[in-house]
Write an enzyme that holds these catalytic residues in place. Structure first.
Site, PDB file in Angstrom:
ATOM      1  CG  ASN A  15      -1.841  -1.346   1.227  1.00  0.00           C
ATOM      2  OD1 ASN A  15      -2.672  -1.631   0.373  1.00  0.00           O
ATOM      3  ND2 ASN A  15      -1.839  -2.078   2.378  1.00  0.00           N
ATOM      4  CG  HIS A  30     -10.042  -2.922   8.210  1.00  0.00           C
ATOM      5  ND1 HIS A  30      -9.325  -3.399   9.382  1.00  0.00           N
ATOM      6  CD2 HIS A  30      -9.278  -3.589   7.125  1.00  0.00           C
ATOM      7  CE1 HIS A  30      -7.931  -3.866   9.020  1.00  0.00           C
ATOM      8  NE2 HIS A  30      -8.141  -3.999   7.805  1.00  0.00           N
ATOM      9  CG  ASP A  59      -9.981   3.325   8.327  1.00  0.00           C
ATOM     10  OD1 ASP A  59      -9.026   3.879   7.798  1.00  0.00           O
ATOM     11  OD2 ASP A  59      -9.971   2.241   8.952  1.00  0.00           O
ATOM     12  CE  LYS A  90      -3.579   0.191   4.866  1.00  0.00           C
ATOM     13  NZ  LYS A  90      -3.510   0.194   6.381  1.00  0.00           N
TER      14      LYS A  90
HETATM   15  N1  PMP Z   1      -8.056   0.216   8.337  1.00  0.00           N
HETATM   16  C1  PMP Z   1      -8.257  -0.216   7.110  1.00  0.00           C
HETATM   17  C2  PMP Z   1      -9.415   0.294   6.223  1.00  0.00           C
HETATM   18  C3  PMP Z   1      -7.332  -1.003   6.555  1.00  0.00           C
HETATM   19  O1  PMP Z   1      -7.364  -1.548   5.269  1.00  0.00           O
HETATM   20  C4  PMP Z   1      -6.390  -1.301   7.435  1.00  0.00           C
HETATM   21  C5  PMP Z   1      -5.286  -2.286   6.962  1.00  0.00           C
HETATM   22  N2  PMP Z   1      -5.031  -2.686   5.687  1.00  0.00           N
HETATM   23  C6  PMP Z   1      -6.080  -1.041   8.772  1.00  0.00           C
HETATM   24  C7  PMP Z   1      -7.379  -0.006   8.968  1.00  0.00           C
HETATM   25  C8  PMP Z   1      -5.347  -1.284   9.714  1.00  0.00           C
HETATM   26  O2  PMP Z   1      -4.278  -0.752   9.773  1.00  0.00           O
HETATM   27  P1  PMP Z   1      -2.670  -1.200  10.008  1.00  0.00           P
HETATM   28  O3  PMP Z   1      -2.184  -1.930   8.759  1.00  0.00           O
HETATM   29  O4  PMP Z   1      -1.764   0.148  10.568  1.00  0.00           O
HETATM   30  O5  PMP Z   1      -2.890  -2.034  11.355  1.00  0.00           O
END
Ligand code: PMP
Length: 611
Positions: free
Chosen positions: A269, A355, A427, A461
């Site tokens: 990402n 998520h 988010d 990301k």
């Molecule tokens: N929110 C969304 C929409 C995600 O796609 C992700 C992980 N891909 C997260 C939260 C979690 O983030 P992290 O990888 O920092 O744990």
């Protein structure tokens, strides 16, 4: 609330008795129970309905409801047609949603699992998926000669459609002991060890305690397996769960990815390609020298340093929300925010595809969760209209969905917020950099930052670093999390170098964002090229481009072919995405161009020609 769905291989095989047995078993655990007959045909006296019969048999204080009923004693479609009516899953779901809260909801279907409810062939499998049965439906099989065949056929049908039912052998008429024994061993030998065996006239199954533990534990797969096999320890149990995953083509394996220079990575990402940006790596290195490689303590002890405070300030200015916090990961941030802020008695309305981290938090919170169809703001509005006055309502969405790459109409959501006054959580994990003024995301692009109560962003990301943040309009919400969220209080603060890398990345993003239009045009062009080749890719311009393939094996095979050709794309399978929607997920980078697109398409075309 947990929902169990009871279905069967046939009609007239004692599903109602099984429902009653389940009510008896679960009510002994405490908590309120609801019996719901989803649909009943041959309906006469409401006091003699299946739901009432189950209620009487259960002999407890469960409530009983029937969602739809028809007079003719016929199959559902015919019974509805006889009254000039139609059954729709949406209507069944809406009627279910209108029922009061409870701890356990036990729903009984009508007839056998595959009997059509709608003219297009949708049946109880579709219903079970829609109402998110937890964890696996119960398939009642009549304990008589022929049971093994019936069980295997119905189970295979369910399995092919993404469900994995638990078998309940029910003796609806007295059965010869040899037949019963042969049924049990035959089912075990077929890998369908029954969850329960209920004898003729009995109110409970043979093995009540293992049934209860199977249904009340979270890791149901392993528990059910442990009832089915001799399990000597945790290792055996884990092996059984993994074997199940393997059988379904859903086993995940960890592998090392290197060869950055040789591979075209369309799976990570790092949308703006900043993880190796010299300015970002230099900032991280400087912070490591100046502040050390670790925060060495949780933020409330000594793990909150100048770089942490500075990053929060930068993020607040970038997004236009005044208060902020940092977290060890986006997963932790979401699980904490949704685990702490909503409480029992509150209503949380979440897009069906939010998520996993948010759902995990919500389940912990005890609040009532209702998921509205993906991006369907009319459905959200409908739920808001129906919400009981006085209830605290939360609305939860992503601004770019992680597996579909699409986005809701945030301006419309802000209008709904003005009208209904809910607590809004957005988010922005996948929108950062790619959208918004100076790359600040879609909330800022829509100009709705004043209406968002919590904005979550991740640093792993586009921000080329690690950890995450949440921003708030109300400082007391932030302070409550500082005081109540275990993920914040008891976890070591982010390493200062990680924080410094994120800070440098934001600065770079603010400059690079002038090129957003070009990146988005490339995304549109790639999607159009995929579509022209006959692949199932949606329109859009986000960096996430899903190509739906259906079966998990197909996604894995195509991802392997691409990898062979030096291209990494993620094969995404259930439970990450809904059953039947396994896909390749391409995540584009800012330098992704036409040559890359042609290269990917050529490999996909060749793979299709071969398979
Ligand atoms: N929110 C969304 C929409 C995600 O796609 C992700 C992980 N891909 C997260 C939260 C979690 O983030 P992290 O990888 O920092 O744990």
């Amino acid at each position: 609330m947990r929902t169990l769905f009871v279905t069967g291989t046939d009609t007239g095989i004692g599903k109602t008795r099984v429902v009653a047995a389940l009510v008896r078993l679960l009510s002994a655990q405490g908590g309120s129970i609801q019996i719901v007959k989803a649909l009943e045909t041959g309906w006469g006296d409401p006091n003699e309905s299946d739901a009432r019969r189950a209620w009487r048999l259960a002999g407890t204080s469960a409530e009983a409801f029937t969602l739809m009923s028809f007079k003719a004693p016929l199959a559902p479609l015919a019974a509805a047609a006889a009254e000039g009516r139609q059954i729709t899953l949406t209507e069944l779901e809406a009627r279910l949603d209108a029922l009061p809260d409870c701890d356990w909801r036990i729903i009984e279907g009508a007839g056998g699992l595959a009997v059509p409810l709608m003219a297009d062939g949708r049946d109880w499998v579709d219903f079970a998926k829609l109402v998110e049965v937890d964890p696996r439906p119960v398939l009642v099989v009549p304990n008589r000669l022929g049971a093994i065949n019936q069980a295997r056929m119905a189970h295979a049908y369910a399995r092919a459609r993404g469900l994995n039912p638990l078998i309940w052998l029910n003796e609806c008429a007295p059965v010869d002991a040899d037949v019963a024994e042969a049924n049990f061993t035959g089912l075990c030998a077929s890998g369908l060890t029954p969850l329960a065996v209920q004898h003729h006239g009995d109110l409970l199954p043979d093995n009540p305690s293992s049934v209860v533990s199977a249904l009340t534990k979270v890791y149901v797969d392993s528990v059910v397996r442990s009832a089915a096999h001799t399990v000597d320890g945790v290792g055996d149990r884990c092996r059984a769960v993994l074997a199940d995953r393997e059988e379904d083509g859903l086993r995940r394996v960890l592998r090392v990815t290197d060869g950055r220079d040789r591979l075209l990575n369309l799976a990570d990402n790092d949308y703006l390609e900043l993880a190796h940006d010299p300015g970002v790596t230099a900032a991280a290195a400087r912070a490591a020298v100046e502040h050390g490689t670790s925060a060495s303590a949780s933020p409330l002890i000594t793990g909150w340093h100048a770089p942490h405070a500075q990053l929060v300030k930068t993020l607040c200015e970038w997004h236009g929300l005044p208060h902020g916090l940092l977290w060890s990961s986006g997963y932790a941030a979401n699980a904490a925010i949704l685990g702490v802020l909503p409480q029992k008695g509150d209503l949380v309305l979440a897009d069906r595809l939010v998520h996993h981290s948010m759902v995990a938090g919500l389940l912990r919170s005890g609040a009532r969760l209702k998921r509205y169809p993906h991006l369907d703001l009319a459905a959200l509005e409908n739920e808001l209209t129906r919400a009981e006055p006085g209830r605290l309502v939360f609305v939860v969405t992503e601004s770019v969905f992680s597996m579909d790459g699409d986005h809701p109409d945030l301006a419309r959501m802000a209008e709904l917020k003005r009208q209904f006054g809910f607590f809004w959580i957005v988010d922005e994990a996948h929108a950062l950099g790619w959208y918004g003024p100076q790359g600040a995301g879609l909330v800022r692009a829509a100009g709705v930052e004043a209406g968002v109560d919590v904005l979550v962003g991740t640093c792993g990301k586009a921000l080329a670093s690690g950890g995450a943040y949440s921003l708030f309009n109300d400082e007391t919400v932030r302070d409550a999390l500082v005081n109540l969220a275990g993920e914040f209080i008891y976890s070591t603060g982010l390493p200062p170098m990680t924080v410094a890398a994120a800070e440098a990345a934001v600065r770079r993003i603010q400059c690079l964002a002038t090129d957003q239009a070009a990146w988005r045009t490339q995304s549109q062009a790639f999607r159009a090229a995929l579509q022209a080749d006959g692949w199932d890719a949606p329109n859009g311009d986000s960096p996430i481009v899903p190509v739906k393939l259906g079966a998990p094996g197909t996604a894995v095979a195509l991802a392997a072919a691409l990898r062979e050709a030096g291209i990494i794309a993620a094969a995404v399978r259930p439970p990450t995405v809904p059953a039947g929607t396994s896909r390749l997920r391409f995540s584009l980078k800012r330098t992704f161009g036409e040559a890359d697109s042609l290269r990917v398409l050529a490999v996909m075309r060749a793979w299709r020609a071969r398979s």
